[in-house]
Design a protein around this motif. Structure first.
Motif, PDB file in Angstrom:
ATOM      1  N   UNK A 143     -20.343  59.804 -74.767  1.00 27.36           N
ATOM      2  CA  UNK A 143     -20.552  60.871 -73.636  1.00 27.36           C
ATOM      3  C   UNK A 143     -21.141  59.690 -72.506  1.00 27.36           C
ATOM      4  N   UNK A 144     -20.714  60.033 -71.454  1.00 25.07           N
ATOM      5  CA  UNK A 144     -21.214  59.271 -70.172  1.00 25.07           C
ATOM      6  C   UNK A 144     -22.418  60.363 -69.652  1.00 25.07           C
ATOM      7  N   UNK A 145     -23.558  59.538 -69.272  1.00 27.18           N
ATOM      8  CA  UNK A 145     -24.733  60.107 -69.200  1.00 27.18           C
ATOM      9  C   UNK A 145     -24.639  60.610 -67.441  1.00 27.18           C
ATOM     10  N   UNK A 146     -24.026  61.658 -67.143  1.00 31.55           N
ATOM     11  CA  UNK A 146     -24.053  62.013 -65.793  1.00 31.55           C
ATOM     12  C   UNK A 146     -25.453  62.369 -65.092  1.00 31.55           C
ATOM     13  N   UNK A 147     -25.345  61.948 -63.836  1.00 31.00           N
ATOM     14  CA  UNK A 147     -26.912  62.128 -63.064  1.00 31.00           C
ATOM     15  C   UNK A 147     -27.112  63.571 -63.336  1.00 31.00           C
ATOM     16  N   UNK A 148     -28.166  64.175 -63.299  1.00 29.17           N
ATOM     17  CA  UNK A 148     -28.424  65.357 -63.410  1.00 29.17           C
ATOM     18  C   UNK A 148     -29.126  66.083 -61.992  1.00 29.17           C
ATOM     19  N   UNK A 170     -12.244  57.430 -67.717  1.00 25.04           N
ATOM     20  CA  UNK A 170     -13.044  56.014 -67.619  1.00 25.04           C
ATOM     21  C   UNK A 170     -11.885  54.768 -67.657  1.00 25.04           C
ATOM     22  N   UNK A 171     -10.875  54.938 -67.990  1.00 23.76           N
ATOM     23  CA  UNK A 171      -9.785  53.838 -68.042  1.00 23.76           C
ATOM     24  C   UNK A 171      -9.271  53.944 -66.413  1.00 23.76           C
ATOM     25  N   UNK A 172      -9.368  54.866 -65.749  1.00 24.84           N
ATOM     26  CA  UNK A 172      -8.930  54.873 -64.172  1.00 24.84           C
ATOM     27  C   UNK A 172      -9.912  54.164 -63.512  1.00 24.84           C
ATOM     28  N   UNK A 175     -11.362  65.716 -61.096  1.00 22.77           N
ATOM     29  CA  UNK A 175     -11.836  64.353 -61.904  1.00 22.77           C
ATOM     30  C   UNK A 175     -12.609  63.428 -60.989  1.00 22.77           C
ATOM     31  N   UNK A 176     -12.468  63.705 -59.579  1.00 22.42           N
ATOM     32  CA  UNK A 176     -13.104  62.405 -58.845  1.00 22.42           C
ATOM     33  C   UNK A 176     -14.399  62.442 -58.713  1.00 22.42           C
ATOM     34  N   UNK A 177     -15.425  63.726 -58.469  1.00 23.22           N
ATOM     35  CA  UNK A 177     -16.652  63.289 -58.777  1.00 23.22           C
ATOM     36  C   UNK A 177     -17.120  62.554 -60.202  1.00 23.22           C
ATOM     37  N   UNK A 178     -16.541  62.907 -61.422  1.00 19.83           N
ATOM     38  CA  UNK A 178     -16.879  62.149 -62.582  1.00 19.83           C
ATOM     39  C   UNK A 178     -16.552  60.827 -62.292  1.00 19.83           C
ATOM     40  N   UNK A 179     -15.320  60.265 -61.838  1.00 17.79           N
ATOM     41  CA  UNK A 179     -14.844  58.913 -61.489  1.00 17.79           C
ATOM     42  C   UNK A 179     -15.909  58.227 -60.830  1.00 17.79           C
ATOM     43  N   UNK A 180     -16.529  58.823 -59.536  1.00 15.06           N
ATOM     44  CA  UNK A 180     -17.194  58.349 -58.587  1.00 15.06           C
ATOM     45  C   UNK A 180     -18.709  57.888 -59.400  1.00 15.06           C
ATOM     46  N   UNK A 181     -19.130  58.920 -60.419  1.00 14.27           N
ATOM     47  CA  UNK A 181     -20.324  58.517 -60.804  1.00 14.27           C
ATOM     48  C   UNK A 181     -20.306  57.295 -61.961  1.00 14.27           C
ATOM     49  N   UNK A 182     -19.006  57.299 -62.515  1.00 10.81           N
ATOM     50  CA  UNK A 182     -18.776  56.052 -63.615  1.00 10.81           C
ATOM     51  C   UNK A 182     -18.601  54.723 -62.634  1.00 10.81           C
ATOM     52  N   UNK A 183     -17.889  54.877 -61.425  1.00 13.42           N
ATOM     53  CA  UNK A 183     -18.048  53.433 -60.575  1.00 13.42           C
ATOM     54  C   UNK A 183     -19.560  53.277 -60.254  1.00 13.42           C
ATOM     55  N   UNK A 184     -20.159  53.969 -59.984  1.00  8.79           N
ATOM     56  CA  UNK A 184     -21.734  53.541 -59.430  1.00  8.79           C
ATOM     57  C   UNK A 184     -22.663  53.204 -60.818  1.00  8.79           C
ATOM     58  N   UNK A 185     -22.128  53.814 -61.582  1.00 12.13           N
ATOM     59  CA  UNK A 185     -22.900  53.295 -62.957  1.00 12.13           C
ATOM     60  C   UNK A 185     -22.609  51.940 -63.184  1.00 12.13           C
ATOM     61  N   UNK A 211     -22.080  49.722 -60.865  1.00  7.36           N
ATOM     62  CA  UNK A 211     -22.382  48.997 -59.602  1.00  7.36           C
ATOM     63  C   UNK A 211     -21.300  48.847 -58.661  1.00  7.36           C
ATOM     64  N   UNK A 212     -20.495  49.710 -58.789  1.00  7.02           N
ATOM     65  CA  UNK A 212     -19.337  49.633 -57.803  1.00  7.02           C
ATOM     66  C   UNK A 212     -19.047  50.719 -56.678  1.00  7.02           C
ATOM     67  N   UNK A 213     -18.943  50.544 -55.761  1.00  4.18           N
ATOM     68  CA  UNK A 213     -18.558  51.935 -54.619  1.00  4.18           C
ATOM     69  C   UNK A 213     -16.991  52.100 -54.818  1.00  4.18           C
ATOM     70  N   UNK A 214     -16.962  53.556 -55.026  1.00  2.00           N
ATOM     71  CA  UNK A 214     -15.512  54.026 -55.070  1.00  2.00           C
ATOM     72  C   UNK A 214     -14.488  53.829 -54.133  1.00  2.00           C
ATOM     73  N   UNK A 215     -13.384  53.875 -54.177  1.00  2.94           N
ATOM     74  CA  UNK A 215     -12.230  53.870 -52.995  1.00  2.94           C
ATOM     75  C   UNK A 215     -12.356  54.924 -52.388  1.00  2.94           C
ATOM     76  N   UNK A 216     -11.542  54.752 -50.941  1.00  2.00           N
ATOM     77  CA  UNK A 216     -11.257  56.297 -50.280  1.00  2.00           C
ATOM     78  C   UNK A 216     -10.417  57.070 -51.000  1.00  2.00           C
ATOM     79  N   UNK A 217     -10.485  58.144 -51.010  1.00  2.75           N
ATOM     80  CA  UNK A 217      -9.587  59.207 -51.592  1.00  2.75           C
ATOM     81  C   UNK A 217      -8.804  60.003 -50.700  1.00  2.75           C
ATOM     82  N   UNK A 218      -7.576  60.298 -50.954  1.00  2.26           N
ATOM     83  CA  UNK A 218      -6.840  61.235 -50.254  1.00  2.26           C
ATOM     84  C   UNK A 218      -6.159  62.202 -51.324  1.00  2.26           C
TER      85      UNK A 218
END
Length: 469
Positions: free
Chosen positions: A146-151, A188-190, A211-221, A223-230
């Protein structure tokens, strides 16, 4: 300046329909309009439902519509080694932990939460925390990771369609990012794919918003900034139930959506499909009909609509008809020749002129091929048409016309003169002669100008059909 890089990432779990392909059109258009790169990625981790046949249809449909990709197709199942390397990095950095909660325990937890009117979610039993004693590890159980999501805090992004979206981290539980066999999961794969492929803009359906907030948190874990979403609103369609009642629901295979390639077979034009699909969620003022070039000149992410669009088959046919009428006759003839070929008919150099004469009456190349077939194959009028128009009273005039046509040079002016002379000789009006001639020559009483139709037909064929009454 950063190069725009977009992607289309379908799952090959069935045929691709118009609602799916619209999610390819906009990122493709944005990449083309921005001088960027469009990536095709096949998300085939659902092994039970994914198939090569579905991949083939995706690629075939995109090729027909002219949605060419610059890189790919990349297959997630071929990138498993890469995901496992990144997963190990996350484990080493303390962002991931093993969870031994069984499915039985998880189901029981959810039932208790729902009974207490709480949101069903993983409760962090196996999440390591300072000063916390974890349960004893059960024997013979392979854990999920499991990914340790920020609380604390919120996940926020400025969506190019929906505006600012904020989700509290407290609302997000710790996501499973690897199964017991070590296979990484979708979210995670995405993220790994989007990082490795340097995706700058993700344009996708709004069923991915959760899915987006979960993916954004993985990006930041990582050390990457997420892309622009539409996130695009759903394409809706009207269905009729067994009681005959109409309902509007999400376009899907279950709701009667057709494969994209079926529209090709039914005689739709790729540019018309792009025009119609573009308007299912994007606009440029009041412009309804536009070329592919105009679309790419005008397109940006700022004019994507926020409301769900409804698919309208009649509107699609109208758009296709407009493109058909505007199309060059020689280019159109190539498509009509393909449709005729399916009927075993080989066309000749008359076909561009035939298309030019009949295209204003048609909304698909199949309909146009129906008219063109009368110039290359036998025509059999219906008994009703024959009885209504080819009467005993008109037969003498038909004989006169046949005699005159047999004696003239085969050009439009001479044919028109022969028709006028016949009308004058028998003291009748144009429709009295033209309607039965059309029925015998074309199989229907309604056609374009009679002299234009006859001039395109073989002279002997016309004489034979006028005798066949």
């Amino acid at each position: 300046m950063t190069t725009v890089r977009t992607r289309f990432a379908p799952s090959p779990t069935g045929f691709i329909h118009l609602g799916n392909i619209r999610s390819a059109l906009y990122p493709w258009a944005f990449a083309r309009a921005s001088g960027g790169v469009f990536v095709l990625r096949i998300e085939d981790t659902d092994l039970e439902r994914s198939s090569q046949a579905a991949v083939d249809v995706i690629i075939e449909g995109m090729k027909w519509l002219g949605l060419d990709h610059d890189e790919g197709p990349f297959y997630q199942m071929q990138r498993m080694d890469r995901y496992k390397v990144v997963l190990a990095d996350l484990v080493a950095a303390g962002h991931v932990y093993p969870c031994y909660m069984s499915m039985v325990e998880l189901d029981a937890l959810r039932e208790r939460q729902m009974a207490n009117k709480e949101k069903p979610r993983y409760d962090g039993t196996w999440r390591p925390e300072a000063g916390k004693t974890l349960p004893p590890v059960p024997e013979g159980v392979k854990p999920v990771l499991r990914f340790k999501n920020p609380q604390e805090g919120v996940v926020a992004w400025d969506d190019k369609v929906k505006g600012l979206i904020e989700i509290s981290n407290h609302e997000l539980d710790d996501l499973v990012i690897a199964r017991p066999d070590g296979t990484p999961t979708y979210n995670f794969c995405v993220v790994v794919d989007d990082i490795d492929m340097a995706i700058t803009h993700v344009v996708r359906g709004d069923d991915h918003v959760n899915n987006t907030p979960r993916q954004i948190n993985i990006f930041r874990a990582l050390g990457q900034e997420p892309p622009v979403y539409a996130h695009l609103p759903t394409v809706m369609t009207e269905t009729v139930d067994e009681q005959g009642e109409k309902h509007v629901s999400k376009m899907s295979k279950r709701n009667g959506a057709k494969p994209v390639t079926q529209y090709r077979d039914e005689g739709y034009l790729p540019d018309a499909m792009v025009n119609y699909l573009a308007r299912l969620g994007w606009s440029h003022g009041d412009d309804e009909i536009f070329s592919r070039e105009q679309f790419l000149e005008w397109f940006n992410l700022d004019h994507l609509g926020r409301s769900a669009a409804q698919f309208d088959d009649a509107k699609l046919r109208w758009v296709n008809a407009q493109h058909l009428k505007a199309m060059d006759d020689s280019a159109l003839a190539l498509l009509v020749a393909e449709q005729l070929g399916k009927q075993g008919i080989t066309a000749d150099d008359r076909l561009p002129r035939i298309c030019g004469l009949f295209k204003d009456r048609c909304d698909t190349t199949v309909a146009l091929a129906g008219w063109a077939a009368a110039f290359y194959a036998d025509v059999v009028p219906t008994e009703a048409e024959r009885a209504q128009h080819v009467t005993e009273a008109i037969r003498p005039a038909l004989d006169t016309l046949a005699e005159k046509l047999a004696a003239i040079a085969w050009d439009k002016a001479s044919i028109a003169a022969a028709i006028k002379e016949t009308i004058a000789a028998h003291g009748i009006k144009m429709p009295q002669l033209a309607m039965p001639v059309r029925v015998l020559v074309m199989g229907t009483a309604q056609t374009p100008s009679l002299d234009a139709v006859l001039e395109l037909q073989n002279k002997q064929t016309i004489l034979d059909r006028l005798q066949n009454r």
